[in-house]
Design a protein around this motif. Structure first.
Motif, PDB file in Angstrom:
ATOM      1  N   GLN A   1       4.251  61.577  29.979  1.00  0.00           N
ATOM      2  CA  GLN A   1       5.040  60.482  29.422  1.00  0.00           C
ATOM      3  C   GLN A   1       6.537  60.752  29.570  1.00  0.00           C
ATOM      4  O   GLN A   1       7.305  59.857  29.966  1.00  0.00           O
ATOM      5  N   ASN A   2       6.960  61.974  29.270  1.00  0.00           N
ATOM      6  CA  ASN A   2       8.383  62.308  29.369  1.00  0.00           C
ATOM      7  C   ASN A   2       8.886  62.191  30.807  1.00  0.00           C
ATOM      8  O   ASN A   2       9.991  61.690  31.057  1.00  0.00           O
ATOM      9  N   ILE A   3       8.081  62.647  31.755  1.00  0.00           N
ATOM     10  CA  ILE A   3       8.480  62.579  33.165  1.00  0.00           C
ATOM     11  C   ILE A   3       8.563  61.126  33.633  1.00  0.00           C
ATOM     12  O   ILE A   3       9.543  60.711  34.269  1.00  0.00           O
ATOM     13  N   ILE A   4       7.544  60.335  33.301  1.00  0.00           N
ATOM     14  CA  ILE A   4       7.536  58.934  33.728  1.00  0.00           C
ATOM     15  C   ILE A   4       8.676  58.163  33.075  1.00  0.00           C
ATOM     16  O   ILE A   4       9.357  57.363  33.724  1.00  0.00           O
ATOM     17  N   ARG A   5       8.911  58.413  31.791  1.00  0.00           N
ATOM     18  CA  ARG A   5      10.005  57.721  31.099  1.00  0.00           C
ATOM     19  C   ARG A   5      11.357  58.092  31.709  1.00  0.00           C
ATOM     20  O   ARG A   5      12.241  57.233  31.855  1.00  0.00           O
ATOM     21  N   TYR A   6      11.514  59.358  32.076  1.00  0.00           N
ATOM     22  CA  TYR A   6      12.752  59.794  32.737  1.00  0.00           C
ATOM     23  C   TYR A   6      12.946  59.055  34.058  1.00  0.00           C
ATOM     24  O   TYR A   6      14.042  58.569  34.364  1.00  0.00           O
ATOM     25  N   LEU A   7      11.882  58.957  34.850  1.00  0.00           N
ATOM     26  CA  LEU A   7      11.977  58.277  36.140  1.00  0.00           C
ATOM     27  C   LEU A   7      12.285  56.792  35.978  1.00  0.00           C
ATOM     28  O   LEU A   7      13.056  56.216  36.754  1.00  0.00           O
ATOM     29  N   ILE A   8      11.685  56.171  34.965  1.00  0.00           N
ATOM     30  CA  ILE A   8      11.967  54.754  34.696  1.00  0.00           C
ATOM     31  C   ILE A   8      13.455  54.555  34.438  1.00  0.00           C
ATOM     32  O   ILE A   8      14.094  53.658  34.998  1.00  0.00           O
ATOM     33  N   ASP A   9      14.021  55.399  33.577  1.00  0.00           N
ATOM     34  CA  ASP A   9      15.430  55.254  33.207  1.00  0.00           C
ATOM     35  C   ASP A   9      16.370  55.717  34.321  1.00  0.00           C
ATOM     36  O   ASP A   9      17.387  55.078  34.599  1.00  0.00           O
ATOM     37  N   ARG A  10      16.019  56.825  34.956  1.00  0.00           N
ATOM     38  CA  ARG A  10      16.910  57.408  35.972  1.00  0.00           C
ATOM     39  C   ARG A  10      16.961  56.568  37.237  1.00  0.00           C
ATOM     40  O   ARG A  10      18.023  56.404  37.861  1.00  0.00           O
ATOM     41  N   LEU A  11      15.808  56.004  37.636  1.00  0.00           N
ATOM     42  CA  LEU A  11      15.717  55.279  38.902  1.00  0.00           C
ATOM     43  C   LEU A  11      15.606  53.766  38.714  1.00  0.00           C
ATOM     44  O   LEU A  11      15.415  53.048  39.692  1.00  0.00           O
ATOM     45  N   ASP A  12      15.707  53.318  37.455  1.00  0.00           N
ATOM     46  CA  ASP A  12      15.648  51.887  37.156  1.00  0.00           C
ATOM     47  C   ASP A  12      14.387  51.259  37.755  1.00  0.00           C
ATOM     48  O   ASP A  12      14.436  50.238  38.455  1.00  0.00           O
ATOM     49  N   LEU A  13      13.235  51.864  37.448  1.00  0.00           N
ATOM     50  CA  LEU A  13      11.991  51.467  38.109  1.00  0.00           C
ATOM     51  C   LEU A  13      11.531  50.059  37.756  1.00  0.00           C
ATOM     52  O   LEU A  13      10.830  49.422  38.541  1.00  0.00           O
ATOM     53  N   TYR A  14      11.905  49.566  36.582  1.00  0.00           N
ATOM     54  CA  TYR A  14      11.464  48.227  36.202  1.00  0.00           C
ATOM     55  C   TYR A  14      12.028  47.146  37.132  1.00  0.00           C
ATOM     56  O   TYR A  14      11.390  46.119  37.360  1.00  0.00           O
ATOM     57  N   ASP A  15      13.221  47.378  37.653  1.00  0.00           N
ATOM     58  CA  ASP A  15      13.921  46.327  38.397  1.00  0.00           C
ATOM     59  C   ASP A  15      14.275  46.726  39.825  1.00  0.00           C
ATOM     60  O   ASP A  15      15.181  46.153  40.422  1.00  0.00           O
ATOM     61  N   SER A  16      13.568  47.695  40.376  1.00  0.00           N
ATOM     62  CA  SER A  16      13.902  48.133  41.732  1.00  0.00           C
ATOM     63  C   SER A  16      12.666  48.147  42.624  1.00  0.00           C
ATOM     64  O   SER A  16      11.525  48.209  42.154  1.00  0.00           O
ATOM     65  N   PHE A  17      12.909  48.112  43.921  1.00  0.00           N
ATOM     66  CA  PHE A  17      11.821  48.195  44.895  1.00  0.00           C
ATOM     67  C   PHE A  17      11.111  49.537  44.782  1.00  0.00           C
ATOM     68  O   PHE A  17       9.905  49.643  45.037  1.00  0.00           O
ATOM     69  N   LEU A  18      11.858  50.575  44.386  1.00  0.00           N
ATOM     70  CA  LEU A  18      11.268  51.900  44.220  1.00  0.00           C
ATOM     71  C   LEU A  18      10.161  51.881  43.168  1.00  0.00           C
ATOM     72  O   LEU A  18       9.183  52.629  43.265  1.00  0.00           O
ATOM     73  N   GLY A  19      10.314  51.015  42.160  1.00  0.00           N
ATOM     74  CA  GLY A  19       9.274  50.889  41.147  1.00  0.00           C
ATOM     75  C   GLY A  19       7.953  50.439  41.743  1.00  0.00           C
ATOM     76  O   GLY A  19       6.878  50.906  41.340  1.00  0.00           O
ATOM     77  N   LYS A  20       8.013  49.528  42.716  1.00  0.00           N
ATOM     78  CA  LYS A  20       6.797  49.061  43.386  1.00  0.00           C
ATOM     79  C   LYS A  20       6.152  50.187  44.188  1.00  0.00           C
ATOM     80  O   LYS A  20       4.926  50.295  44.255  1.00  0.00           O
ATOM     81  N   ILE A  21       6.980  51.034  44.794  1.00  0.00           N
ATOM     82  CA  ILE A  21       6.462  52.142  45.597  1.00  0.00           C
ATOM     83  C   ILE A  21       5.789  53.193  44.712  1.00  0.00           C
ATOM     84  O   ILE A  21       4.722  53.725  45.040  1.00  0.00           O
ATOM     85  N   LEU A  22       6.418  53.487  43.567  1.00  0.00           N
ATOM     86  CA  LEU A  22       5.932  54.566  42.701  1.00  0.00           C
ATOM     87  C   LEU A  22       4.886  54.111  41.691  1.00  0.00           C
ATOM     88  O   LEU A  22       4.296  54.948  41.001  1.00  0.00           O
ATOM     89  N   ARG A  23       4.657  52.825  41.595  1.00  0.00           N
ATOM     90  CA  ARG A  23       3.777  52.304  40.548  1.00  0.00           C
ATOM     91  C   ARG A  23       2.397  52.965  40.560  1.00  0.00           C
ATOM     92  O   ARG A  23       1.933  53.484  39.534  1.00  0.00           O
ATOM     93  N   TYR A  24       1.734  52.979  41.701  1.00  0.00           N
ATOM     94  CA  TYR A  24       0.370  53.511  41.752  1.00  0.00           C
ATOM     95  C   TYR A  24       0.318  55.037  41.717  1.00  0.00           C
ATOM     96  O   TYR A  24      -0.572  55.606  41.063  1.00  0.00           O
ATOM     97  N   PRO A  25       1.248  55.748  42.372  1.00  0.00           N
ATOM     98  CA  PRO A  25       1.277  57.205  42.177  1.00  0.00           C
ATOM     99  C   PRO A  25       1.469  57.610  40.716  1.00  0.00           C
ATOM    100  O   PRO A  25       0.878  58.592  40.260  1.00  0.00           O
ATOM    101  N   LEU A  26       2.264  56.841  39.971  1.00  0.00           N
ATOM    102  CA  LEU A  26       2.477  57.164  38.558  1.00  0.00           C
ATOM    103  C   LEU A  26       1.233  56.872  37.723  1.00  0.00           C
ATOM    104  O   LEU A  26       0.963  57.580  36.745  1.00  0.00           O
ATOM    105  N   ILE A  27       0.481  55.847  38.096  1.00  0.00           N
ATOM    106  CA  ILE A  27      -0.791  55.593  37.412  1.00  0.00           C
ATOM    107  C   ILE A  27      -1.727  56.784  37.609  1.00  0.00           C
ATOM    108  O   ILE A  27      -2.343  57.281  36.652  1.00  0.00           O
TER     109      ILE A  27
END
Length: 213
Positions: free
Chosen positions: A156-182
């Motif tokens: 949880q801490n790692i995923i939350r860090y990546l969400i905030d650090r890389l702005d995963l909710y609103d970036s194309f990178l979020g789409k790329i990392l979505r399934y690896p994070l699952i």
């Protein structure tokens, strides 16, 4: 975009496990902008309360100043809200006041979590502190259960860090990392289920408490 977070999965699972305690007229304290959990409960009436009227609650109010009469509700749900309340003793006193005799509170809170809702993020809790707050307000604690362990907490801490650090909710990178994070999050949750050690349990995300008036 939804990014997988172990905390949210485990939190909903935990609330569902203890949902049978919540019946009758229910007050959801700090409901936020949308309804997350009412579908898990069997109730007669479900009142959503929030301090922000823009969230369109049924009742505008705070946990330490609930605008309801004494003995007004059968059950209270309070999920991930207590850490944002400065005057905790007043909040627990208000819970006791508005509950009918025999009424129950289902509350969840965090021991390990990223800062949020700043500058109103005040507290983190052990089971001992939560139980004591309830008991000093006059409640009897029925259930006290941890949520997750070492592996899911760190995921949880790692995923939350990546969400905030890389702005995963609103970036194309979020789409790329979505399934690896699952995959990563579920793998760590699976390992947690295998780890029955006391050491792992001490690294819990947080707690669920059920208490009765």
């Amino acid at each position: 975009m939804i990014i997988f977070q172990p905390e949210r999965i485990l939190l909903k699972k935990q609330i569902k496990k203890h949902s049978h305690h919540i019946i009758g007229d229910v007050l959801d304290v700090g409901c936020g902008s949308f309804d997350r959990y009412s579908e898990l409960f069997s109730f007669k009436k479900y009142l959503k309360m929030d301090i922000d009227e823009n969230n369109n609650p049924d009742v505008v109010g705070s946990a330490n100043n609930i605008p309801l009469p004494d003995n007004a509700v059968d059950s209270i749900v309070c999920t991930q809200v207590l850490g944002d309340i400065w005057d905790l003793k007043k909040a627990f006193s208000e819970f006791f006041r508005v509950l009918k005799p025999g009424g129950k509170v289902l509350a969840t809170e965090s021991l390990m979590a990223a800062m949020h809702d700043e500058p109103h993020d005040f507290w983190r809790f052990t089971n001992y502190s939560l139980e004591r707050f309830f008991q000093e307000a006059g409640f009897r604690v029925l259930e006290s259960e941890r949520r997750g362990g070492f592996f899911s907490s760190n995921a949880q801490n790692i995923i939350r860090y990546l969400i905030d650090r890389l702005d995963l909710y609103d970036s194309f990178l979020g789409k790329i990392l979505r399934y690896p994070l699952i995959f990563f999050g579920r793998m760590m949750m699976f390992i947690d289920n295998l780890d029955k050690s006391k050491a792992g349990g001490r690294q819990t995300m947080g707690w669920c408490i059920v208490a009765v008036k």
